[in-house]
Design a protein around this motif. Sequence first.
Motif, PDB file in Angstrom:
ATOM      1  N   PHE A  54      -1.310  13.202   7.743  1.00 39.91           N
ATOM      2  CA  PHE A  54      -2.554  12.516   8.087  1.00 39.91           C
ATOM      3  C   PHE A  54      -3.546  12.617   6.939  1.00 39.91           C
ATOM      4  O   PHE A  54      -3.427  13.474   6.056  1.00 39.91           O
ATOM      5  CB  PHE A  54      -3.178  13.099   9.357  1.00 39.91           C
ATOM      6  CG  PHE A  54      -3.652  14.524   9.209  1.00 39.91           C
ATOM      7  CD1 PHE A  54      -4.919  14.828   8.704  1.00 39.91           C
ATOM      8  CD2 PHE A  54      -2.829  15.582   9.568  1.00 39.91           C
ATOM      9  CE1 PHE A  54      -5.347  16.134   8.549  1.00 39.91           C
ATOM     10  CE2 PHE A  54      -3.254  16.910   9.429  1.00 39.91           C
ATOM     11  CZ  PHE A  54      -4.513  17.183   8.918  1.00 39.91           C
ATOM     12  N   LEU A  55      -4.534  11.734   6.979  1.00 43.10           N
ATOM     13  CA  LEU A  55      -5.673  11.812   6.070  1.00 43.10           C
ATOM     14  C   LEU A  55      -6.953  11.664   6.874  1.00 43.10           C
ATOM     15  O   LEU A  55      -7.145  10.663   7.566  1.00 43.10           O
ATOM     16  CB  LEU A  55      -5.600  10.723   4.999  1.00 43.10           C
ATOM     17  CG  LEU A  55      -6.807  10.650   4.048  1.00 43.10           C
ATOM     18  CD1 LEU A  55      -6.990  11.961   3.290  1.00 43.10           C
ATOM     19  CD2 LEU A  55      -6.669   9.482   3.077  1.00 43.10           C
ATOM     20  N   TYR A  85      -7.764  -1.286   8.208  1.00 48.28           N
ATOM     21  CA  TYR A  85      -7.344  -1.341   6.807  1.00 48.28           C
ATOM     22  C   TYR A  85      -6.186  -0.383   6.526  1.00 48.28           C
ATOM     23  O   TYR A  85      -5.279  -0.701   5.754  1.00 48.28           O
ATOM     24  CB  TYR A  85      -8.520  -0.963   5.900  1.00 48.28           C
ATOM     25  CG  TYR A  85      -9.494  -2.078   5.623  1.00 48.28           C
ATOM     26  CD1 TYR A  85      -9.591  -3.193   6.467  1.00 48.28           C
ATOM     27  CD2 TYR A  85     -10.344  -2.039   4.526  1.00 48.28           C
ATOM     28  CE1 TYR A  85     -10.499  -4.201   6.220  1.00 48.28           C
ATOM     29  CE2 TYR A  85     -11.253  -3.052   4.256  1.00 48.28           C
ATOM     30  CZ  TYR A  85     -11.330  -4.136   5.110  1.00 48.28           C
ATOM     31  OH  TYR A  85     -12.225  -5.144   4.857  1.00 48.28           O
ATOM     32  N   GLN A  86      -6.223   0.795   7.148  1.00 49.41           N
ATOM     33  CA  GLN A  86      -5.265   1.832   6.798  1.00 49.41           C
ATOM     34  C   GLN A  86      -3.983   1.800   7.636  1.00 49.41           C
ATOM     35  O   GLN A  86      -2.926   2.219   7.166  1.00 49.41           O
ATOM     36  CB  GLN A  86      -5.920   3.210   6.927  1.00 49.41           C
ATOM     37  CG  GLN A  86      -7.203   3.378   6.120  1.00 49.41           C
ATOM     38  CD  GLN A  86      -7.015   3.179   4.632  1.00 49.41           C
ATOM     39  OE1 GLN A  86      -5.926   3.345   4.093  1.00 49.41           O
ATOM     40  NE2 GLN A  86      -8.093   2.812   3.937  1.00 49.41           N
ATOM     41  N   ASP A  87      -4.069   1.315   8.869  1.00 50.05           N
ATOM     42  CA  ASP A  87      -2.929   1.410   9.786  1.00 50.05           C
ATOM     43  C   ASP A  87      -1.920   0.276   9.650  1.00 50.05           C
ATOM     44  O   ASP A  87      -0.734   0.470   9.915  1.00 50.05           O
ATOM     45  CB  ASP A  87      -3.411   1.462  11.242  1.00 50.05           C
ATOM     46  CG  ASP A  87      -3.754   2.870  11.699  1.00 50.05           C
ATOM     47  OD1 ASP A  87      -3.365   3.819  10.996  1.00 50.05           O
ATOM     48  OD2 ASP A  87      -4.400   3.015  12.745  1.00 50.05           O
ATOM     49  N   GLY A 115      -3.140  16.742   5.580  1.00 49.08           N
ATOM     50  CA  GLY A 115      -2.228  17.785   6.032  1.00 49.08           C
ATOM     51  C   GLY A 115      -0.970  17.158   6.593  1.00 49.08           C
ATOM     52  O   GLY A 115      -0.909  15.946   6.818  1.00 49.08           O
ATOM     53  N   THR A 116       0.044  17.980   6.830  1.00 49.61           N
ATOM     54  CA  THR A 116       1.300  17.484   7.378  1.00 49.61           C
ATOM     55  C   THR A 116       1.467  17.908   8.830  1.00 49.61           C
ATOM     56  O   THR A 116       0.945  18.933   9.257  1.00 49.61           O
ATOM     57  CB  THR A 116       2.513  18.014   6.591  1.00 49.61           C
ATOM     58  OG1 THR A 116       2.579  19.433   6.755  1.00 49.61           O
ATOM     59  CG2 THR A 116       2.414  17.675   5.118  1.00 49.61           C
ATOM     60  N   PHE A 170      -6.210   8.954  10.012  1.00 48.45           N
ATOM     61  CA  PHE A 170      -5.069   8.046  10.212  1.00 48.45           C
ATOM     62  C   PHE A 170      -3.805   8.719   9.689  1.00 48.45           C
ATOM     63  O   PHE A 170      -3.852   9.667   8.891  1.00 48.45           O
ATOM     64  CB  PHE A 170      -5.293   6.682   9.537  1.00 48.45           C
ATOM     65  CG  PHE A 170      -5.442   6.717   8.039  1.00 48.45           C
ATOM     66  CD1 PHE A 170      -4.343   6.544   7.202  1.00 48.45           C
ATOM     67  CD2 PHE A 170      -6.688   6.896   7.453  1.00 48.45           C
ATOM     68  CE1 PHE A 170      -4.476   6.562   5.820  1.00 48.45           C
ATOM     69  CE2 PHE A 170      -6.837   6.911   6.071  1.00 48.45           C
ATOM     70  CZ  PHE A 170      -5.733   6.746   5.259  1.00 48.45           C
ATOM     71  N   PHE A 171      -2.656   8.237  10.156  1.00 49.23           N
ATOM     72  CA  PHE A 171      -1.372   8.817   9.790  1.00 49.23           C
ATOM     73  C   PHE A 171      -0.901   8.295   8.427  1.00 49.23           C
ATOM     74  O   PHE A 171      -1.098   7.123   8.091  1.00 49.23           O
ATOM     75  CB  PHE A 171      -0.318   8.499  10.843  1.00 49.23           C
ATOM     76  CG  PHE A 171      -0.504   9.231  12.133  1.00 49.23           C
ATOM     77  CD1 PHE A 171      -0.094  10.548  12.275  1.00 49.23           C
ATOM     78  CD2 PHE A 171      -1.092   8.609  13.219  1.00 49.23           C
ATOM     79  CE1 PHE A 171      -0.262  11.230  13.468  1.00 49.23           C
ATOM     80  CE2 PHE A 171      -1.263   9.271  14.430  1.00 49.23           C
ATOM     81  CZ  PHE A 171      -0.851  10.588  14.545  1.00 49.23           C
ATOM     82  N   THR A 172      -0.257   9.175   7.678  1.00 50.08           N
ATOM     83  CA  THR A 172       0.387   8.804   6.419  1.00 50.08           C
ATOM     84  C   THR A 172       1.774   9.449   6.405  1.00 50.08           C
ATOM     85  O   THR A 172       2.020  10.400   7.152  1.00 50.08           O
ATOM     86  CB  THR A 172      -0.403   9.312   5.203  1.00 50.08           C
ATOM     87  OG1 THR A 172      -0.311  10.742   5.138  1.00 50.08           O
ATOM     88  CG2 THR A 172      -1.871   8.900   5.275  1.00 50.08           C
TER      89      THR A 172
END
Length: 385
Positions: free
Chosen positions: A219-220, A252-254, A205-206, A72-74
């Motif tokens: 992302f993670l 949960y993450q998005d 990573g970016t 997912f994106f961070t």
Amino acid sequence: MKSQFLLDPTITFLNHGSFGACPKPIFEEYQRFQLELETEPVLFIQKKAAGYLKTAREKLSTYIGCNSLDVFFTPNPTFAINTIMRSLDLQEGDEILSTNHEYGAMDRIWSFYSKKSGAKYIRQNITLPVTSKEQLLDEFWKGYNSKTKIIFLNHISSCTALVFPVKEICDRARELGIITIIDGAHVPGQMDLNIEDLNPDFYTGTLHKWMLAPKGSSFLYVKKAFQNTLDPLIVGWGYESVSPGESQFLDYQDYQGTRDISSFLTTPKVIEFLEKNNWKSIAKQSKSIVLGNYQRFCDLLHTQPLCPISEEFLVQMASIPVKTTNPIGLKELLFTKYKIEIPVMSLNGNFYLRYSINGYNSKEDLDVLYAALQDILATTDLIQE
């Protein structure tokens, strides 16, 4: 290629590694999504965002070598590692094995966690200069004992620019039953990445560094075995959702409330730009410039390279040891007088000039830096020989 970027043409920009640089076509796509969001915010957030994110995630997962339901994106790796940290349940005396080459924000995350949990953060010493992969691995594993529960490791060190043997460490850690958390902030776009081949438990990573995405796009990746144990850093509508999607992990993450996800959504355009411009070839040329100029800077400053000058340890960055008692003054002088954007990095009491080379750079940019350092050596006491 310089014309494709928005960088100030009056500055010799040798610091891609810190925050990246975004090409015009990708930045235009970023603004297009922002305009679409503002034109009809309700439609965008409630109806379109999930589909856009899915498309972006699928493109990203193909590029980095993992399943699209496992990532997912961070906004950045700091956010990602905080997410992992908040879900750990280590006991007092348990150990997190790392190195003394990690990014400062990450050291602070684990220091914070150690104070809260009673766990210990072990910054295992890696001697410089590194002479071989075997030396690095041998020194790293000397920090292991029966209390080691987690390994946290940068894939490429921010300060020293060294590539670490992550694959070998993940393989052995798996045999020992140790959780692996890898900070690959500098990897995507600079090195080929296949996360499933590396086989870590967590990998961040970016996109906004070497993949050239707009700022705030990272992302993670989380191995399936750990997805149900990973609490969201921000609890929102996705938690115990009344309209669940295809994955509780992603729900949960998005879903974190109102936020601008435009930088994430440029991912398809980012990958299209890289492929259209044969960026692997450009990265190879950039790496050649990095390797071909490292020794001459060390010779000028009367210091030694941090590693064998080879693709095993260096990619598109190199850190030159520099003897200075005023690193801030040196950095400021390089920028204000010579119009060179380059960081002076600090690690374990030593200082390094870290230059980055990307598609908009040439050897002539390093010649500008070389001439500036010659002048500084001749006219100031900022650098000791």
